[in-house]
Scaffold this active site. Structure first.
Site, PDB file in Angstrom:
ATOM      1  N   ASP A 124       0.852  -1.187   0.000  1.00 19.55           N
ATOM      2  CA  ASP A 124       0.000   0.000   0.000  1.00 19.55           C
ATOM      3  C   ASP A 124       0.885   1.233   0.000  1.00 19.55           C
ATOM      4  OD1 ASP A 124       1.041   0.119   2.532  1.00 19.55           O
ATOM      5  OD2 ASP A 124      -0.879   0.129   3.577  1.00 19.55           O
ATOM      6  N   ASP A 173       1.374   5.090   1.914  1.00 25.41           N
ATOM      7  CA  ASP A 173       0.996   5.895   3.080  1.00 25.41           C
ATOM      8  C   ASP A 173       1.556   7.307   2.943  1.00 25.41           C
ATOM      9  OD1 ASP A 173      -0.084   3.554   4.283  1.00 25.41           O
ATOM     10  OD2 ASP A 173       1.918   2.999   4.968  1.00 25.41           O
ATOM     11  N   ASP A 212      -3.370   5.088   2.374  1.00 25.34           N
ATOM     12  CA  ASP A 212      -3.713   5.585   3.705  1.00 25.34           C
ATOM     13  C   ASP A 212      -3.203   7.018   3.847  1.00 25.34           C
ATOM     14  OD1 ASP A 212      -4.729   3.111   4.251  1.00 25.34           O
ATOM     15  OD2 ASP A 212      -2.997   2.417   5.396  1.00 25.34           O
TER      16      ASP A 212
END
Length: 548
Positions: A336, A338, A472
Site C-alpha cells: 500500500d 501511506d 492511507d
C-alpha cells in the site's frame, strides 16, 4: 516428506545397486545431493538424467562415482557426507577399497553440461566444487546489540534464505494470533539481517542475542539441508494458504479469516459463493482483490503522491505531504501507499481530511474510503495508553483509482467537468460506487462505467486504463509531526523495539504522538526524528536502516 537429515540410516547403502538400472554409461554412477537443492528439484533432475540414459542413484552406495551438488562448497559437501556415511565415502574407506579411485565432487554446472551433451562431459576445473575461504572474523565475536532500534538493518543483507524461513513462521504465528511467537521469529530474523556477513554455520551465532531455541533449530536445519521441514510443512498447509488468501482481502483480519476457514471458506471465490454479509470495506476488498494484492511500485506511489499533493493544496495551501512507510525506508515495492500530512501553522490542519476526501471523490479518484477523526488529547490521554490506542490521528483508509494510461488521461491530470460526480439519469454516488442489479457503477468523469462482480476482482466491459491501490492518509498536528513521521516510517518491529527500549531502558513512554519521561513527569518535545533518538539516548538510525 521426511527431511534428508532424518534419513541417515538409509543414506548409506553398502550393496552395489548400479546394476539394477539400465545405463548407457556404466562407468558413471551419479548421486544428487539434496542439501540446498530441495526434494522436488532433486526428483526433477533425477528424472531428467535417467531419461537420457544416466545411472542416478537415490541413495549413496559404494558404486557412486560422481557426487553432484548445488550451491555448496567442497568443504560443506565433505562435512555432510562424513556425517551421513560415517566417512566411508572417502578414498581409503570401506567403499573406496572396494572400488579404487576417489569419488568426484562436482558442481551442478557439470551435470547441466552433461544433460545438454547427452553424455558425461570431461571434468574440468570449473566443474569441481570450489573451496570457500573461511572468514577471518567469526560472527560470534561481533558485538550485536539486543534491541533492533540500536542496530543498522539495511534492506539488502547477507542472510536472505534464513530470514525468509523465519519470516514464514512469524507470519504463520501472527495469522494464528500467537503474537509472542511471531515477535520471537521477527526478532531472530531482524538480528540476522543486521549481521555484517553470511552465516555459514550455527556455531557462528553462539552468544548472539534474540535467537531462541526454536529459531536456532530452524536456522541449523536450513544451513545443513537447505530447507526447513517445518517451513515446508507450513507453506504447503491448507490452513496457512487459506489464511493468507482471506487476510489478503482488504478489511479482513485474522479473527474473521479464521472463522471463515472453520466454516469451510478457503478462498475469495468461496467467500463470494457463501452469501456472507460483508461490510463496505470487505465488499470493496473482494471486488478489487487481485489488484490490491499486486505489488505497488515506487513510481505508482510517486504518481499517487502528486495527486494527493494537488488535493491537499487545493483545500489548504502551504500544507506538507510526506511519503512514509516502506517506501521511505528504501523499498521499491509495497502492498500500500501511506502519506503523512501536516501544516506549519498549528491548528490549520484540523478538519482537513474530510475536505481532501471530498476533493478526491469529486475528481473520481476514490473507489472506497473510510475517514476517522483525531481523538488524541494530550491533556487527557496520560502517558500510559495501551499500545493499540497509541495512534489516534485523523486518517483516511482508501482504495485509490490510479490511471495506468501513459498518455495522460483526465484522471491523471485531474481535468474533468466542474459539475462534480453526476452520472446520467440523475444517479449520484458520493463514494464513486453504487450497486445496481448485481452490478457496480464506477462513476468516472461524466459517465458511468459498468463493472462486473467476479471471483475476487473486477472486470470492465471495455479495456481498463486504471488499477486499484490501497492508500492511507494521515493528518498530524505540526507539534507531533516528528513522532508521527517516526511511528509511520516503520518497520513494525523497529517501532516495537523503540517503544520497548523507551519503557525498559529509559523509563519513558513513546507513541506516534509524544514522548513522556516518567521520572521527570513531563513530555519531551522534538521537531525532528534526530531529537527523539537523542532523548532516548540512541544513535540516530536513518530510515534506510530501519528494515528490521
Amino acid at each position: 516428506m521426511v527431511p534428508i537429515k532424518r534419513r541417515k540410516v538409509n543414506c548409506f547403502v553398502t550393496s552395489d545397486s548400479s546394476g539394477d538400472r539400465t545405463s548407457k554409461f556404466p562407468g558413471v554412477v551419479i548421486f544428487l545431493l539434496e542439501r540446498k537443492m530441495g526434494a522436488s528439484r532433486r526428483a526433477f533432475l533425477t528424472r531428467l538424467g535417467r531419461g537420457k540414459g544416466f545411472n542416478i542413484e537415490d541413495s549413496f552406495s559404494c558404486s557412486i562415482t560422481h557426487i553432484v551438488s548445488e550451491n555448496n562448497s567442497g568443504e560443506e559437501v565433505r562435512t555432510w557426507l562424513d556425517s551421513h556415511t560415517g566417512g566411508q565415502w572417502r578414498e581409503g574407506g570401506e567403499c573406496r577399497t572396494a572400488r579404487p579411485g576417489s569419488v568426484h565432487l562436482l558442481d551442478m554446472v557439470w551435470y547441466t553440461a552433461s544433460m545438454q551433451a547427452g553424455s558425461p562431459v570431461i571434468i574440468l576445473d570449473r566443474h569441481r566444487l570450489q573451496e570457500r575461504e573461511k572468514p577471518g572474523l567469526e560472527l560470534a565475536v561481533v558485538s550485536v546489540p539486543s534491541y533492533a532500534c540500536q542496530r543498522h538493518t539495511p534492506l539488502l543483507h547477507h542472510n536472505t534464505t534464513l530470514t525468509d524461513a523465519l519470516s514464514i513462521l512469524a507470519e504463520n504465528a501472527e495469522l494464528s494470533e500467537n503474537e509472542g511467537r511471531g515477535v520471537a521469529f521477527r526478532r531472530a530474523a531482524a538480528l540476522l539481517k543486521s549481521l555484517p556477513q553470511e552465516v555459514r554455520g550455527a556455531e557462528q551465532l553462539r552468544g548472539l542475542p534474540c535467537l531462541g531455541e526454536h529459531s536456532l533449530r530452524v536456522i541449523k536445519e536450513v544451513l545443513e539441508d537447505g530447507v526447513s521441514h517445518e517451513v515446508e510443512t507450513t507453506t504447503h498447509s491448507e490452513q496457512f494458504k487459506a489464511m493468507k488468501a482471506l487476510t489478503g482481502i482488504f478489511g479482513v483480519g485474522a479473527k474473521t479469516a479464521d472463522r471463515w476457514f472453520r466454516e469451510g471458506i478457503h478462498t475469495p471465490s468461496d467467500l463470494q459463493r457463501s452469501g456472507h454479509t460483508l461490510n463496505r470495506a470487505q465488499q470493496a476488498g473482494l471486488q478489487y482483490y487481485d489488484e490490491l494484492n499486486l505489488p505497488v511500485t515506487k513510481a505508482e506511489a510517486v504518481a499517487i503522491g502528486q495527486i494527493v499533493e494537488r488535493a491537499v493544496h487545493a483545500v489548504l495551501p502551504g500544507a506538507e505531504i510526506t511519503l512514509i512507510g516502506g517506501f521511505r525506508r528504501g523499498k521499491q515495492t509495497g502492498h500500500d501507499v501511506d502519506f503523512l500530512i501536516t501544516h506549519p501553522d498549528e491548528g490549520r490542519e484540523e478538519g482537513l481530511m474530510p475536505k481532501v476526501v471530498s476533493w478526491l471523490e469529486a475528481q473520481g479518484f476514490l473507489l472506497y474510503q473510510k475517514t476517522t477523526g483525531n481523538s488524541y488529547l494530550e491533556s487527557k490521554e496520560g502517558p500510559a495508553r495501551p499500545a493499540s490506542n497509541m495512534d489516534r490521528f485523523e486518517r483516511c483508509f482508501s482504495i485509490f483509482r490510479l490511471s495506468t494510461d501513459n498518455e495522460g488521461t483526465e484522471i491523471q491530470t485531474g481535468l474533468r467537468s466542474r459539475r462534480g460526480l453526476r452520472s446520467r439519469r440523475g444517479l449520484r454516488s458520493r463514494r464513486g460506487l453504487r450497486s445496481r442489479r448485481g452490478m457496480t457503477l464506477v462513476v468516472v468523469g461524466d459517465h458511468a462505467q459498468k463493472v462486473s462482480w467476479v471471483l475476487g476482482h473486477s472486470q470492465c466491459s471495455g479495456p481498463r486504463s486504471w488499477r486499484a491501490v490501497r492508500v492511507d492518509l494521515v493528518v498530524s498536528p505540526y507539534s507531533q509531526f516528528a513522532f508521527a513521521l517516526l511511528g509511520w516510517t516503520g518497520s513494525k518491529l523497529f517501532e516495537r523495539e523503540l517503544r520497548r527500549w523507551a519503557v525498559h531502558e529509559k523509563a519513558m513512554t513513546l507513541s506516534s504522538h509524544a514522548l513522556y519521561d516518567r521520572k521527570r513527569t513531563q513530555y519531551l518535545r522534538a521537531s525532528s526524528e534526530e531529537e527523539i533518538f537523542t532523548h532516548l539516548g540512541l544513535e540516530y538510525i536513518p530510515p534506510c536502516d530501519r528494515n528490521a
